[in-house]
Design a protein around this motif. Structure first.
Motif, PDB file in Angstrom:
ATOM      1  N   LEU A  45     -96.954 -92.185 -26.323  1.00 36.40           N
ATOM      2  CA  LEU A  45     -98.358 -93.303 -26.763  1.00 36.40           C
ATOM      3  C   LEU A  45     -98.674 -92.725 -28.086  1.00 36.40           C
ATOM      4  O   LEU A  45     -99.615 -91.001 -27.708  1.00 36.40           O
ATOM      5  N   LYS A  46     -99.048 -93.087 -29.145  1.00 35.55           N
ATOM      6  CA  LYS A  46     -99.846 -92.952 -30.021  1.00 35.55           C
ATOM      7  C   LYS A  46     -99.147 -91.100 -30.991  1.00 35.55           C
ATOM      8  O   LYS A  46    -100.105 -90.133 -31.382  1.00 35.55           O
ATOM      9  N   THR A 128     -94.731 -85.116 -29.642  1.00 38.88           N
ATOM     10  CA  THR A 128     -95.770 -83.986 -29.122  1.00 38.88           C
ATOM     11  C   THR A 128     -97.080 -84.261 -30.169  1.00 38.88           C
ATOM     12  O   THR A 128     -96.452 -84.351 -31.356  1.00 38.88           O
ATOM     13  N   ARG A 129     -98.227 -84.179 -29.754  1.00 43.93           N
ATOM     14  CA  ARG A 129     -99.671 -84.456 -30.574  1.00 43.93           C
ATOM     15  C   ARG A 129    -100.806 -83.671 -29.538  1.00 43.93           C
ATOM     16  O   ARG A 129    -100.679 -83.696 -29.202  1.00 43.93           O
ATOM     17  N   ASN A 130    -101.255 -83.534 -31.079  1.00 44.33           N
ATOM     18  CA  ASN A 130    -102.382 -82.666 -30.530  1.00 44.33           C
ATOM     19  C   ASN A 130    -103.294 -84.002 -28.513  1.00 44.33           C
ATOM     20  O   ASN A 130    -102.969 -85.004 -29.637  1.00 44.33           O
ATOM     21  N   THR A 134    -104.281 -87.229 -29.887  1.00 45.24           N
ATOM     22  CA  THR A 134    -103.554 -88.782 -29.283  1.00 45.24           C
ATOM     23  C   THR A 134    -104.913 -89.575 -28.524  1.00 45.24           C
ATOM     24  O   THR A 134    -104.678 -90.629 -29.113  1.00 45.24           O
ATOM     25  N   LEU A 135    -105.808 -89.409 -27.893  1.00 42.34           N
ATOM     26  CA  LEU A 135    -106.230 -89.532 -27.437  1.00 42.34           C
ATOM     27  C   LEU A 135    -107.432 -90.315 -27.901  1.00 42.34           C
ATOM     28  O   LEU A 135    -107.597 -91.690 -27.383  1.00 42.34           O
ATOM     29  N   VAL A 136    -107.908 -89.663 -28.966  1.00 44.86           N
ATOM     30  CA  VAL A 136    -108.947 -90.314 -29.863  1.00 44.86           C
ATOM     31  C   VAL A 136    -108.378 -91.399 -30.718  1.00 44.86           C
ATOM     32  O   VAL A 136    -108.585 -92.453 -30.621  1.00 44.86           O
ATOM     33  N   GLY A 292     -97.291 -77.338 -29.497  1.00 43.84           N
ATOM     34  CA  GLY A 292     -99.122 -78.107 -29.828  1.00 43.84           C
ATOM     35  C   GLY A 292     -99.764 -78.903 -29.137  1.00 43.84           C
ATOM     36  O   GLY A 292    -100.995 -80.182 -29.892  1.00 43.84           O
ATOM     37  N   VAL A 293     -99.853 -79.680 -27.990  1.00 42.48           N
ATOM     38  CA  VAL A 293    -100.540 -80.396 -27.235  1.00 42.48           C
ATOM     39  C   VAL A 293    -101.596 -79.916 -26.284  1.00 42.48           C
ATOM     40  O   VAL A 293    -102.483 -80.888 -26.676  1.00 42.48           O
ATOM     41  N   LEU A 294    -101.856 -79.028 -26.478  1.00 43.30           N
ATOM     42  CA  LEU A 294    -103.261 -77.862 -26.236  1.00 43.30           C
ATOM     43  C   LEU A 294    -102.844 -77.301 -27.219  1.00 43.30           C
ATOM     44  O   LEU A 294    -102.232 -75.960 -27.391  1.00 43.30           O
ATOM     45  N   PRO A 295    -104.322 -75.958 -27.387  1.00 40.18           N
ATOM     46  CA  PRO A 295    -104.543 -75.768 -28.308  1.00 40.18           C
ATOM     47  C   PRO A 295    -104.672 -74.399 -27.428  1.00 40.18           C
ATOM     48  O   PRO A 295    -104.500 -73.562 -26.695  1.00 40.18           O
TER      49      PRO A 295
END
Length: 306
Positions: A45-46, A128-130, A134-136, A292-295
């Motif tokens: 999602l997102k 994928t996204r940071n 994503t959560l925000v 890029g999901v995790l820094p």
């Protein structure tokens, strides 16, 4: 063969309770192959999935009757798995022009899903996204929907026994930090394991993409997607650009606003980010940093030290 005998034959060769598709059914799928194609956007999602699916449908329409298919039994929630009878119907249904079914499913790589993917030779796309951004983005979307009653079934990400609309602000934030990352970890982890299994078996793995590419290089990204989904046809960059422009004509429907990168980093405290990081990293820390999901902790430490 009577209709009853045909139904019995199909039912007796359907996937078994573990999700495995029998050799007889695989043979039937191969024997009934048409020029139709199918693809699954197994996006979490997102991460821009709605925008990209619309653009992909426009691009595929140069060669197919391209359409959105939920690919699931019922469209009453985002956490869906492919529904075998519907997939089979899309596989065999013929018309004057071949069909292209674009399925947008926020599904994890269960055996039932991957068996269908392999039996029908369905290309899979994953973005994928940071995770903080994503959560925000999800939280903002859910808060926005409270006024209209849209997507009430998205509660499952932060579910704590009561609807999202009845949670206190503290409960919502707790769910966003402690519950939602579990779903994303399961999603990413299952597809990462499946991708590695594909490489070992010598079959086509999913195509992994980064949200930054969608924002900064959308034409390049769509060209990579179409080559993965439909290598039998040639598409130009001009066609890809036109498809993206058509997708953006209804910006509200595609819900893509090029979210500001880094806002999640500012939204969560250091302690909250650590909790989220520790949950997500169980899915495969090195891979998720690369995607890029995790820094990158080392890069972050250098940034703070400078």
């Amino acid at each position: 063969m009577s209709a009853y005998e045909a139904i019995y034959k199909i039912m007796s060769t359907m996937p078994v309770h573990t999700g495995e598709i029998t050799a007889e059914m695989r043979g039937m799928i191969t024997a009934t192959k048409t020029k139709n194609i199918q693809t699954i956007l197994a996006y979490p999602l997102k991460v821009g999935g709605t925008y990209m699916r619309v653009a992909l449908i426009h691009l595929l329409s140069f060669h197919y009757q391209a359409h959105l298919s939920r690919g699931s039994y019922v469209a009453v929630g985002p956490n869906r798995e492919p529904y075998f009878p519907l997939i089979f119907n899309q596989h065999v249904l013929t018309d004057t022009t071949p069909r292209a079914a674009v399925m947008h499913l926020h599904t994890v790589a269960t055996q039932a899903t991957t068996e269908i993917v392999e039996a029908f030779d369905i290309p899979v796309l994953i973005a994928t996204r940071n995770i903080y951004d994503t959560l925000v983005s999800w939280a903002n979307h859910q808060e926005k929907n409270l006024a209209t009653g849209g997507y009430p079934d998205w509660d499952f990400l932060t579910e704590n026994g009561k609807p999202f609309s009845e949670m206190t602000a503290e409960e919502r934030r707790h769910g966003l930090i402690h519950f939602a990352p579990l779903w994303y970890a399961r999603h990413y982890g299952s597809w990462l394991r499946y991708s590695k299994a594909c490489m070992e078996k010598g079959i086509r793995p999913p195509l992994w993409m980064r949200y930054e590419d969608l924002v900064e290089r959308p034409v390049d990204l769509l060209m990579a997607i179409i080559q993965h989904v439909d290598p039998a046809h040639t598409y130009s960059r001009e066609q890809a650009q036109a498809a993206l422009q058509l997708a953006m004509q209804d910006k509200e429907a595609v819900r893509f606003n090029k979210g500001v990168g880094g806002r999640g980093d500012a939204y969560f405290s250091a302690e909250e980010k650590q909790v989220i990081y520790d949950i997500i990293k169980t899915a495969g820390e090195p891979d998720l940093i690369e995607l890029g999901v995790l820094p990158d902790p080392d890069a972050e430490a250098e940034r703070l030290a400078s």
